[in-house]
Structure formats: C-alpha cells, structure tokens
Motif scaffolding. Structure first.
Motif, PDB file in Angstrom:
ATOM      1  N   ARG A   1     -10.448   2.466   5.029  1.00 39.75           N
ATOM      2  CA  ARG A   1     -11.644   1.421   4.605  1.00 39.75           C
ATOM      3  C   ARG A   1     -10.576   0.379   3.817  1.00 39.75           C
ATOM      4  NH1 ARG A   1     -14.234  -0.551   0.416  1.00 39.75           N
ATOM      5  NH2 ARG A   1     -16.569  -1.381   0.906  1.00 39.75           N
ATOM      6  N   GLU A   2     -10.020   1.018   2.804  1.00 36.20           N
ATOM      7  CA  GLU A   2      -9.221  -0.162   1.796  1.00 36.20           C
ATOM      8  C   GLU A   2      -8.077  -0.847   2.605  1.00 36.20           C
ATOM      9  OE1 GLU A   2     -10.806  -0.876  -0.756  1.00 36.20           O
ATOM     10  OE2 GLU A   2     -12.057   0.809  -0.844  1.00 36.20           O
ATOM     11  N   MET A   3      -7.534  -0.286   3.546  1.00 33.40           N
ATOM     12  CA  MET A   3      -6.504  -0.851   4.179  1.00 33.40           C
ATOM     13  C   MET A   3      -7.035  -2.226   5.101  1.00 33.40           C
ATOM     14  SD  MET A   3      -3.596   0.134   3.576  1.00 33.40           S
ATOM     15  CE  MET A   3      -2.369  -0.630   4.990  1.00 33.40           C
TER      16      MET A   3
ATOM     17  N   ALA B   1       0.832  -1.229   0.042  1.00 30.71           N
ATOM     18  CA  ALA B   1      -0.009   0.060   0.056  1.00 30.71           C
ATOM     19  C   ALA B   1       0.916   1.375   0.053  1.00 30.71           C
ATOM     20  CB  ALA B   1      -0.973   0.006   1.154  1.00 30.71           C
TER      21      ALA B   1
ATOM     22  N   PRO C   1      -3.088   5.845   2.572  1.00 30.63           N
ATOM     23  CA  PRO C   1      -4.148   4.843   1.975  1.00 30.63           C
ATOM     24  C   PRO C   1      -5.416   5.076   2.769  1.00 30.63           C
ATOM     25  CG  PRO C   1      -2.304   3.687   3.015  1.00 30.63           C
ATOM     26  CD  PRO C   1      -2.043   4.991   3.142  1.00 30.63           C
ATOM     27  N   SER C   2      -6.438   4.652   2.105  1.00 34.04           N
ATOM     28  CA  SER C   2      -7.667   5.152   2.714  1.00 34.04           C
ATOM     29  C   SER C   2      -7.820   3.909   3.969  1.00 34.04           C
ATOM     30  CB  SER C   2      -8.827   4.823   1.662  1.00 34.04           C
ATOM     31  OG  SER C   2      -9.756   3.917   2.054  1.00 34.04           O
TER      32      SER C   2
ATOM     33  N   GLU D   1       3.683   1.870  -1.229  1.00 31.14           N
ATOM     34  CA  GLU D   1       4.427   1.825  -2.539  1.00 31.14           C
ATOM     35  C   GLU D   1       3.451   2.721  -3.272  1.00 31.14           C
ATOM     36  OE1 GLU D   1       6.159  -2.526  -2.880  1.00 31.14           O
ATOM     37  OE2 GLU D   1       5.324  -1.853  -4.747  1.00 31.14           O
ATOM     38  N   ILE D   2       2.090   2.863  -3.154  1.00 29.83           N
ATOM     39  CA  ILE D   2       1.069   3.789  -3.863  1.00 29.83           C
ATOM     40  C   ILE D   2       1.228   4.762  -3.266  1.00 29.83           C
ATOM     41  CG2 ILE D   2      -1.450   3.726  -4.593  1.00 29.83           C
ATOM     42  CD1 ILE D   2      -1.378   0.684  -4.442  1.00 29.83           C
ATOM     43  N   THR D   3       0.844   4.888  -1.973  1.00 26.88           N
ATOM     44  CA  THR D   3       0.671   6.312  -1.339  1.00 26.88           C
ATOM     45  C   THR D   3       0.930   6.236   0.330  1.00 26.88           C
ATOM     46  OG1 THR D   3      -0.913   7.991  -0.481  1.00 26.88           O
ATOM     47  CG2 THR D   3      -1.619   5.612  -0.855  1.00 26.88           C
TER      48      THR D   3
END
Lengths: 406, 406
Positions: free
Chosen positions: B64-66, B54, B61-62, B56-58
């Motif tokens: 909920r998505e975590m 996660a 991270p949100s 690596e992307i930002t």
C-alpha cells in the motif's frame, strides 16, 4: 491515554536515516498508549528540487500545476515513514491531504483550510493505527489539489488536532522550544516553558521563524495546546496556550529582532490628499511588504509618511513609487538603509503603560538612536541602526529580567 | 477532428528538455484540431530512485505504501508537462489517476482497472483543454491509491481511450513501431504497418517489450486502434487492430526470441499419480514463472515432465522442488542451461498446418537441434541452444519472407 498530533518538518525527515529517528520517536509515544497522528513535510531539499525542475521550464509556472508538483513531496515522506514504522512492527498507514479530509478554498499555492473532516483519521485511530498525513496539502471543493503556502504543514497539524479533538499538537523542530530571544546572539536567552498564542504570533511575525502565524492563529481560535519541541533532544519544549500561569508572569516575555530593514519617507507638497491608502495599495499590488508605518506632518503643513520594508524589496519599491509618482501625487523624499528592528513582546504590556518608556529609556542609556517606533497591545518595536541591533537586544533582555526563570 | 490519446513512457519524459520535445509533439497534434488526452509515466529513473529510498529502509516495504510512494512519480511528470504546455500557450491541465476517474480493484502494486469514469476528462476536453493524466495509477473503491504494475501506463492510456471513445490510442516509445523481429540482431527486420492484437500479444509475451500484454488485451476487448510510434521520429508507426488487411497477409508476421532459458525435467518412478497440477501450483506459489511445459512417457511407463523457466529463477526453482520432493512424489531428473526460445507468430497459421513443419525443416537444415516445442493457434515456439538463437531467428525471418513488404 491521549490523542496526540506530532508534526515533523523537512529537516527532521531529510534522509531515510532521519526518518528512522523520527519513527523511533513516534514508537516511544505509541508505547505510552497514545493515539497518534503524524504530519510530515517534504524531505529536506525535495521541494526546492521540484521548484527548480519547474523553473527549468518557465519562471512563471501555473499555480495549479505547481500544487500538483509540490504536493508529491509530502507524499513521498509519508509513505517512507509508514514503511519505516511498519518495519518497526507498528501498524501505520499514510494519507494524502485529500484522503485525510482536508478541504481548502481554491487559492492555489496559498490555500486556506475551510474544514477538515476527521472521520477517516478517527476510524483508522480506532483500528489502533498510527496515521501519517501529508502536510501542506489539501483539496478544494471542486476536487483540485491545493497547497497551503509557507508553514502549511503546521496548519495541517493544528487542523487535524482540532478535527479529532486532540489533547495536544506537538510541533517538532530544530530548536528546543521558544526562547526569550535568539540564543545565538543574546547571551542569556532562556527557553520559555509556556507562552500565550498572541505572544507567539508577535514573535512569529517578528521573524522567530519557528511556527507559522497562521497555525498559531488556528490553534488559538480552537484553543488547541501547541507544543514546540526538539526533534533531536528529549525535553518538554514550550507549550503555547491561551493564558499562561499568571503568578510568575513577566510583563515582557521575549525580545525579537530582524536585520536588513530600510526606511522610506515620502512627502506631499500639498496638504494630505487622501492618497495614503493608494500608496500602500500600490505597494501591496507589487508584492512589497510594508511593516511599520509612521505618519507625521513636516513644517506643520506638509504631510509625510515613513515606512519600513525589507532591504531586498528596496529597488523594486523605488521603481514602483517612481512609476506611480504622478498619479499618487507625492514627492519622494528619501530612504535610509542599514537599519534593524528590535521588539519586546508580552501580553502583560497592555496593563503596564510604562513598558515602552522603560524600553526607550534603556536604549537612550545605551546611546542607541531610535528611528521609528510602532506599538501594539502586546508589542513595542523600534527601528534602530543595524550595528546596534545585537547590543539593543541584549540590553532589553537584561532590562526586562528575561534571563530569570519565571 | 479526432479524439486522440497520446501516451509517453519514462525515457520520453526523462528530463525537462525531453518534456519540451514531447510538448512540441502534442502542440503539433493539437494544431490539427484534435481533442487530446496525454498519459505520462514517471521521469526516467524516478521510479527506481523512489524504490531505492524504500529499500534503504526495508527490503519488504508495505505494498500500500509503495503505491503511495511510486504514484508521485507520474504526478511530477504530468505537472511539469502541463507547465511546459502552458508555457507554449496551450491550455493544459493535469489530473492524477483518481481525478481522471480510473477505478481499480484493491490489489496494491498490481491493481486491475475496474472502470474509468471519463466525465471529468470529457468536460475538460469540451473546454478545449489538453488533458494530461498520470499513468500507472488509480483509486480503489475504498479510496486507496493503487498502481497497475508493469506497463500500467499503457493500460491507463487504453482505458481512457475506451472511456472517451477515442479514435486512436498512440503509444510513443523508443522504437519506430513493431518490427518483424529485433532489428539489432536480425539483419532484414522490417517495420510492420499493421498487426493484429493477438499477434502483438504473442510478440509481447515473447519479450518484444514494446507494449504491455494487459494493455493490448484491453484494446482488443474494446476494439481500440492502438498505434506504436516513435517519440523522436515523425512516422506512422505500427497500427494494431482486430484484423489486418487480408490480401497481402503473410502466414508468419514476426520472429521473436528470448535468451537465458533453462529446461528442467522431473520424472515419476511410479505411473503418473495426478500430482502434475500440484507441481506447477507449488512453483506458482513461489513466484516462479513456468513457460513451456512438455509431458512425455519415459521407457513407456514412467511419466516425465519438462518445463522451461528463466535462468534467474533456477536456484529458487531447485530449492522449491527439493523441498517438496516427498509430498509431490517425483524424482528430480535433470536440468539444462544455456538455452533460448525462438518463436514464429502469425494469425494466418491457424489455417496453415504446414507452418510448424516448415519451421522445423529449416532449423534442421541449419543444423539447429530443437529441445522443446510448444504450439498455439498463432505461434510456434522452439527451445534451442543459446548459441543458435540469432542464426535461427535470421534463418526463420528469411524462411517466411518477412523482409518483403506485405
């Protein structure tokens, strides 16, 4: 404004970098004002790695638990893609199979979609969210997590497209579309703009490997336009629909081929005793897939059956046949390895009886011996020596003018 | 026959080999005829690996998505453990948090358990199955996957124990039980056979790190006996309950310590203006955890407040304080680094007013200067120079006779 389902396979989302590319692609579609549902597979080798973990424990893990294990793969991808889309400023939300309302039967590892309640997805689309759904997985009526088996994410995409009445279901893959034949081997192979579901079904079954047959069947039943597109190149791909434009329609639309075929022949010493079904039931029970079956009478009396299987099933097929020789009442005759199958496919064949003859004639001219033949309404397959496979495919591609744009 | 909940943490299930060991342990308990529910965490570094993906992307991270992402970790473990138990011939079945009926509020990444409907688990136990549940995760009333935050799997285990009215909840860890102090640093530290929930809460909050405070509180509220045991060594561990046997009860039951403490002091030029609450609200809003707070009057007029924080929060705390200096109306005085906290814990203290005095006296004899003091009914904490931390812990362990079996 359209409703679009976009499906990305495992190689398209294999790394966070590739997920970023997919996110940009989705973002461009979203900017056009479409409602978008995205279906994702597990990242690259993720499924294989999970299978390896299970196999470290046992060679024969419980199917229910394998579904628990493997369904995590898509869940990881969908969360990462949602995180990436959020980072790009899009309002994205991910859903597991059960959250997306995908209900299946209870056959673990190979479940069939029973229904998809699209209300959750539709509500989120109404909130202008990009909805990301884990492919390949669902929930049974008894609340068990199930997976759909091979090609399951394609089926999820189509099921969602049906449920939300999508305008199109885009399947993003490694290839730019469906070709008249495999461009790696057939020089003049050309991308098809359109193809009928049934033609795709035959091409898929023959090993074109782009779309899972079950997904195509599903799309066909509900008349959902299905488009095969490249994840990497921006072009229109190939659209599958019920009937392609008739005017430029060629009789034959594709040439498929498959190597490593074995032909087995068994004979009966006595006149046919009805055990034909028993033989193929026995083979099926032992998970040996039989493709072409040809029945004939040898010496005018003794029945004989030839059938083709994949090379890797040969050892087991022989073991199974030898084991059941007495009960099934046959004499094992022989087998021939080093064969291949070449097929021509096209929905126009049904009204063109000369197509098979034209195929055989061209193969004769090329001095390619035909070992077995099988025909359906939209396909003719021949089994020939493996060494002749590529020349045969090229010759047939030429014979039926497939290089010319329709 | 008893009902037992067995919880195994991430290091206990870090590889398929370790999962095999855990399965044997479960198998031995099952052979005794007990009904068994197992709660598992994610395998070893699995959660870290998902967090890295996660990130690596930002970096942000949100939540909920975590939760979507991280909840896959436990699901992998539970499936592998079920596969392993099945391979040993046990009838085992795994359940995700939502399948186990664990309902939480909707605070992603730090959800609180609202209720656990144990009917699914109980039905499976009635079928004589070993039930394996993914720890750390639940479902909100709106059908969202949530995670419980740090130590969440312990909380899951206790919640299940409450719901199915288990006789005991066994938490398997890397250590053999709860010790009078950290045996790595305190020579005569000894494993406790029993401990009260409240004492454990103070030890847990002080960084003993064996059990999450929330899980202990939960067990306390529902009077579930909680046992801390080793995953590797077969022994009885430490049982936590409401009241331990009084007769041999020592006043002090443990010495806890924590390094890398910083003391900050702020002063007011004017008499106290009521902004004390504002300061700590501001710090809390910036996620800076304040531990000990001491208020005093400097020069008989100007109020001063000292408080302790963790070293890693220092830079941010100073930034926050400088930023809000004017609105909060204080003069930033100074800070002192290189400190540590040492605490004595025991429920008997409440009726033994001399305990704190005895502690200070011993520290004085050891020439250890005390920088701050904080007391509660069952705990006395002192902030001292970091270099004195281990000598102080050993001295206090000796002072209160903790090496002697109760």
């Amino acid at each position: 404004m359209s409703k679009i389902v976009m499906k990305f396979g495992g190689t398209s989302v294999g790394t966070t970098e590739k997920i970023a590319n997919v996110a940009k692609r989705i973002s461009r579609e979203k900017e056009k004002g479409h409602d978008i549902v995205v279906v994702v597979s597990a990242m690259g080798k993720a499924t294989d790695e999970l299978v390896n973990l299970a196999n470290e424990i046992t060679e024969n893990p419980s199917k229910r638990e394998m579904d628990m294990l493997l369904s995590t793969g898509e869940q990881v991808t969908m969360a990462l893609l949602a995180i990436q889309l959020n980072a790009l400023g899009l309002n994205a939300v991910s859903l597991t199979g059960w959250q997306a309302g995908l209900v299946t039967d209870n056959v673990h590892k190979n479940a069939r979609v029973e229904k998809l309640d699209g209300s959750n997805i539709s509500n989120l689309l109404n909130e202008d969210k990009v909805v990301i759904v884990a492919g390949f997985q669902g929930i049974s009526n008894s609340g068990e997590i199930t997976t759909l088996g091979r090609g399951g994410s394609d089926t999820t995409a189509v099921a969602i497209a049906v449920a939300i009445e999508a305008d199109i279901c885009d399947i993003y893959t490694d290839v730019e579309g469906v070709f008249t034949s495999d461009p790696r081997y057939v020089t003049n192979a050309r991308k098809l703009e359109q193809l009928e579901y049934d033609e795709m079904l035959e091409l898929a079954n023959l090993g074109a490997g782009i779309l899972h047959p079950r997904a195509v069947e599903f799309a066909k039943n509900y008349k959902i336009p299905l488009r095969v597109r490249s994840s990497y190149v921006e072009n229109e791909g190939t659209i599958l629909k019920e009937e392609v434009d008739v005017e430029n329609n060629l009789v034959v639309r594709g040439v498929a081929f498959e190597s490593d075929i074995v032909r087995l022949t068994i004979e009966y010493d006595v006149p046919f005793n009805g055990s034909l079904a028993s033989i193929f039931t026995t083979l099926a029970n032992n998970h040996i897939n039989v493709d072409i079956i040809v029945q004939s009478i040898v010496d005018g009396v003794r029945p004989a059956v030839s059938f083709s299987i994949k090379k890797e099933s040969l050892a087991e097929a022989i073991t199974v046949l030898e084991t059941h020789k007495k009960t099934l009442g046959f004499t094992f005759a022989d087998f021939e390895v080093g064969l291949a199958k070449v097929s021509i496919v096209g929905s126009g064949m049904v009204s063109n009886p000369g197509v098979a003859a034209q195929m055989f004639d061209r193969l004769r001219k090329e001095n390619i011996p035909v070992k077995m033949v099988s025909t359906s309404e939209i396909k003719v397959s021949v089994v020939i020596p493996q060494a002749d496979m590529i020349p045969a495919a090229n010759a047939l591609h030429d014979e039926f003018d497939l290089a010319i744009k329709q």
